[in-house]
Design a protein around this motif. Structure first.
Motif, mmCIF file in Angstrom:
data_model
loop_
_atom_site.group_PDB
_atom_site.id
_atom_site.type_symbol
_atom_site.label_atom_id
_atom_site.label_comp_id
_atom_site.label_asym_id
_atom_site.label_seq_id
_atom_site.Cartn_x
_atom_site.Cartn_y
_atom_site.Cartn_z
ATOM 1 N N LYS A 104 3.732 -52.953 -19.466
ATOM 2 C CA LYS A 104 3.694 -54.233 -19.738
ATOM 3 C C LYS A 104 4.589 -55.134 -18.942
ATOM 4 O O LYS A 104 4.175 -56.027 -18.649
ATOM 5 N N GLU A 105 5.685 -54.393 -18.550
ATOM 6 C CA GLU A 105 6.870 -54.975 -17.728
ATOM 7 C C GLU A 105 6.596 -55.033 -16.412
ATOM 8 O O GLU A 105 6.606 -56.141 -15.597
ATOM 9 N N LYS B 217 15.235 -50.826 -11.011
ATOM 10 C CA LYS B 217 15.620 -50.623 -12.291
ATOM 11 C C LYS B 217 16.689 -51.679 -12.413
ATOM 12 O O LYS B 217 17.044 -52.544 -13.528
ATOM 13 N N GLU C 96 5.194 -45.911 -16.848
ATOM 14 C CA GLU C 96 6.090 -45.838 -17.890
ATOM 15 C C GLU C 96 6.246 -47.158 -18.793
ATOM 16 O O GLU C 96 6.733 -47.176 -19.945
ATOM 17 N N SER C 97 6.230 -47.997 -18.018
ATOM 18 C CA SER C 97 6.789 -49.460 -18.378
ATOM 19 C C SER C 97 5.403 -50.470 -18.124
ATOM 20 O O SER C 97 5.757 -51.421 -17.289
ATOM 21 N N CYS D 253 5.584 -47.914 -13.287
ATOM 22 C CA CYS D 253 4.597 -48.864 -13.979
ATOM 23 C C CYS D 253 3.933 -48.065 -15.024
ATOM 24 O O CYS D 253 3.608 -48.758 -16.172
ATOM 25 N N VAL E 212 15.192 -55.079 -13.260
ATOM 26 C CA VAL E 212 14.537 -55.220 -14.614
ATOM 27 C C VAL E 212 15.558 -55.376 -15.532
ATOM 28 O O VAL E 212 15.379 -56.161 -16.410
#
Length: 725
Positions: A657-658, A603, A654-655, A652, A606
């Protein structure tokens, strides 16, 4: 005495009666009626003390104005002239959307007295026209109020006994100190799960040794089920009906808002008045009750949890600062030597000069300060016009306006220097010392008594008849110093560190942990964070909520602990100790800790600015490389390592693309750093092999890496067989 200001604020309405009924009003108590900020509050009212270089009351007024409040009554008692003069000279005096009125009383010694005085004024002038917001001038919040006020009004229409709505927020107390992160005592409340009516409120009678709390059997009369919480924070933000003021007038025993009024209403079965709760989630709400909460809220402001009330935005006439990298804020005219190191989460005010070789970390420096060369300031709050000479060390301290710290002096953690104190050359101020130019009162007032100074100049020379004169030649801070070191009151030595801006000392944490181990407390005797008590049950049902909720809050608490560790550069062993206490409190396993720690690291990666997957990977590898020892503490077993992989896979998903593009890279990095063993990775791969295709996205992404590990493992097995033969 009522002082009024001219200004706009009342919205035009064709129906004057409707306009009066709907006007949004607030009562702001500009006196804390407490002694926790002494000796500082002997000379200046608490609401005018700066928090991140802005007076506390400005945060409260800015929030009330933005939330739609049209009229605020500021109740002034201690140092009333200072508060009134400040407001008259501020932008609030001519604000177009907010009418600010000051009410002055020198006889009120408690919040109860203040509200009784308000009621007396009300009978003469009818100032309070309907429901109102009740807050203290040390409140920092960004929560919306309009919907909450409407909710309160709608409830009142259906039930005329509903006179108050209290705002609460989830905040887990430390299982070691039994205090919240704001330094306040653990709170235990009982709430009706359907109506959210408050049924029980307790701050001081929880049996911490047994992990239990006693409840009256009558609590379940008429309430088939009751929600119990000991993981809530009282925000001290209340929506009140006019009856609240009349209740204070009728009951002179009501002094403290919570200990007397709230608990009195709850046990009064004659009048039948009711108090309800409103839980906030994404919004911020906190009261600055002691020096620890001063430190906590300051950090929250710097980390932008209180947005838009942050240093780079003008919200009260304050001069905004420029936001830089790593969460640093700097005034445009601040002068900093090239050799000085100003670290993350630091604020530098206007007109301040920073000398050669200085190191300033996680600190707030006020306006007009002069800092010499080779000075170390860490985790501290330096107010305005402070002079710090060469070679000084200041750690986890508060230094008020006009203080002079001579060359080579040292402030140990927890020190508070009140206004204009002078610390002598090379003098070491002991940890947790409170220093003032005023002598310490011979007796300490209770936390409900008045901090009232008759001097309108701001230099207090009188307090409840106690002589506080400073002998001009006396000093306890060296021959060239000036000030008195106050003695800690008898029996309060162990409390100083609980309410200090300094982190809890390592020896104290170890001592408390050892005491817990010695008690050998059974799991069933630990008071759970929350649960439901039913009329036909003998115990608390802690499974009423989704168990994932507990893990969610646990994960958030671990994340908060990790962020504080980064900001304050806390050592790994202390961070581990704190996470272990959270683990005990939430009844989690080591694998849960592993997942939560890894989540916190990713977190942070990110949240750190990045423009590509490669930059995100660099962020993550840097953070995990630095804190490898912390993560390693919780991944000693294969199952714990698999938990980390599964947590990363979940993030991954949940997100995608990032985080998706860096899954294999980070998995490989953790393997190279010996955080993850090949057995853990291969076992995870075997378990995923039988999953649906949709669940094998990241397994397929790292197929080459998995194949490489298998081949390496097979070669190792062959080598072992050859050696055995």
């Amino acid at each position: 005495m009522v002082a009024q200001k001219k200004g706009g604020g009342a919205r035009v309405s064709e129906d004057a009666e409707e306009q009066s009924r709907q006007r949004l009003q607030a009562i702001l108590l500009a006196d804390s009626f407490a002694t926790k900020f002494r000796p500082v509050t002997l000379e200046r009212p608490k609401v005018l003390l700066p928090i991140v270089n802005v007076p506390m009351i400005d945060y409260t007024l800015a929030w009330l104005e933005s939330a739609g409040i049209e009229e605020v009554f500021v109740f002034c008692c201690a140092h009333s002239m200072q508060v009134i003069e400040y407001l008259e000279n501020s932008e609030w005096y001519s604000h177009p959307n907010l009418v600010v009125r000051t009410i002055e009383s020198h006889k009120s010694i408690s919040a109860g007295d203040a509200l009784r005085y308000m009621y007396e004024q009300q009978t003469e002038t009818s100032q309070i026209l309907g429901d109102f917001v009740l807050v203290s001038g040390d409140t920092v919040s960004n929560m919306p109020l309009a919907d909450l006020i409407q909710e309160h009004r709608e409830r009142k229409k259906k039930d005329e006994k509903a006179i108050m709505t209290m705002v609460i927020k989830k905040s887990k107390s430390s299982p070691l100190t039994h205090q919240s992160r704001l330094g306040t005592d653990q709170l235990f409340i009982a709430v009706d799960p359907l109506t959210k009516q408050l049924l029980h409120y307790e701050e001081d009678k929880i049996d911490l040794a047994k992990g239990s709390v006693c409840l009256e059997k009558s609590l379940l009369d008429g309430n088939p089920s009751v929600l119990l919480f000991n993981d809530m924070q009282d925000c001290y933000i209340d929506i009140c009906s006019p009856e609240v003021l009349s209740l204070f007038e009728d009951n002179f025993d009501y002094q403290h808002l919570r200990r007397h009024f709230v608990k009195g209403v709850l046990v009064d079965d004659i009048m039948g008045y009711k108090i309800f709760t409103h839980e906030i989630h994404s919004s911020y709400g906190a009261r600055i009750d002691n020096f620890r909460s001063y430190d906590t809220v300051s950090k929250d402001i710097i980390q932008r949890w209180t947005y838009p009330y942050v240093p780079d935005i003008n919200f009260s006439g304050n001069r905004p600062l420029k936001l830089g990298r790593q969460g640093t804020y700097r005034a445009c005219d601040a002068v900093q030597s090239r050799s000085a190191d100003v670290g993350a989460s630091t604020v530098i005010g206007y007109g301040t000069k920073i000398g050669n070789g200085d190191i300033i970390l996680n600190s707030v420096i006020g306006n007009g300060c002069s800092i010499g060369s080779n000075v170390v300031i860490e985790g501290s709050y330096i107010w305005n016009n402070v002079t710090i000479e060469d070679g000084c060390e200041i750690r986890n301290a508060i230094v008020c306006d006009g203080v002079k710290i001579r060359a080579g002096a040292v402030l140990q953690p927890g020190v508070v220097l009140s206004f204009n104190v002078v610390v002598g050359r090379d003098f070491v101020v002991p940890a947790y010392s409170k220093v003032s130019l005023l002598q310490q009162p011979t007796t300490e007032d209770s936390d409900e008594e008045l901090e009232y100074a008759e001097s309108s100049s701001g230099a207090a020379d009188h307090l409840s008849g106690v002589n506080l004169q400073m002998e001009s030649k006396a000093s306890e801070l060296g021959p060239d110093g000036a000030g008195y070191i106050w003695e800690v009151c008898e029996g309060a030595h162990d409390e100083e560190w609980k309410h200090s801006v300094a982190s809890i000392p390592k020896d104290k944490l170890a001592e408390i942990t050892q005491a817990i181990d010695d008690d050998d407390t059974e799991d069933e005797s630990v008071l759970p964070p929350s649960g439901e008590l039913k009329s036909d049950a003998d115990s608390i049902n802690t499974d009423v909520n989704d168990p994932n909720d507990d893990y969610y809050y646990f994960e958030k608490e671990v994340e908060g602990t990790f962020l504080r560790a980064i900001d304050e550069n806390i050592k790994v062993d202390l961070v581990t100790l704190e996470i272990n206490s959270l683990r005990l409190s939430f009844n989690m396993e080591s694998a849960d800790c592993a997942g939560a720690v890894f989540y916190s690291m990713m977190k942070q990666a990110v949240d750190t600015p990045h423009n590509s997957a490669s930059e995100l990977y660099r962020n993550a590898s840097s953070i995990m490389g630095k804190w490898k020892e912390l993560l390693g503490f919780y991944v000693k077993k294969i199952d714990e390592q698999i938990e980390v992989i599964m947590k990363f896979e979940e993030m991954c998903q949940e997100s995608p693309k990032e985080l998706g593009p860096v899954f294999t890279q980070i998995l490989h990095f953790l393997y190279e750093k010996d955080v993850l063993q090949e057995d853990a990775i291969l076992r995870w791969a075997e378990e995923k092999a039988g999953a649906d295709e949709a669940d094998k996205v990241y397994l397929k992404q790292c197929e080459k890496f998995i194949q490489w590990l298998k081949e390496a493992s097979e070669e190792e097995d062959e080598d072992d067989e050859e050696e055995d033969s």
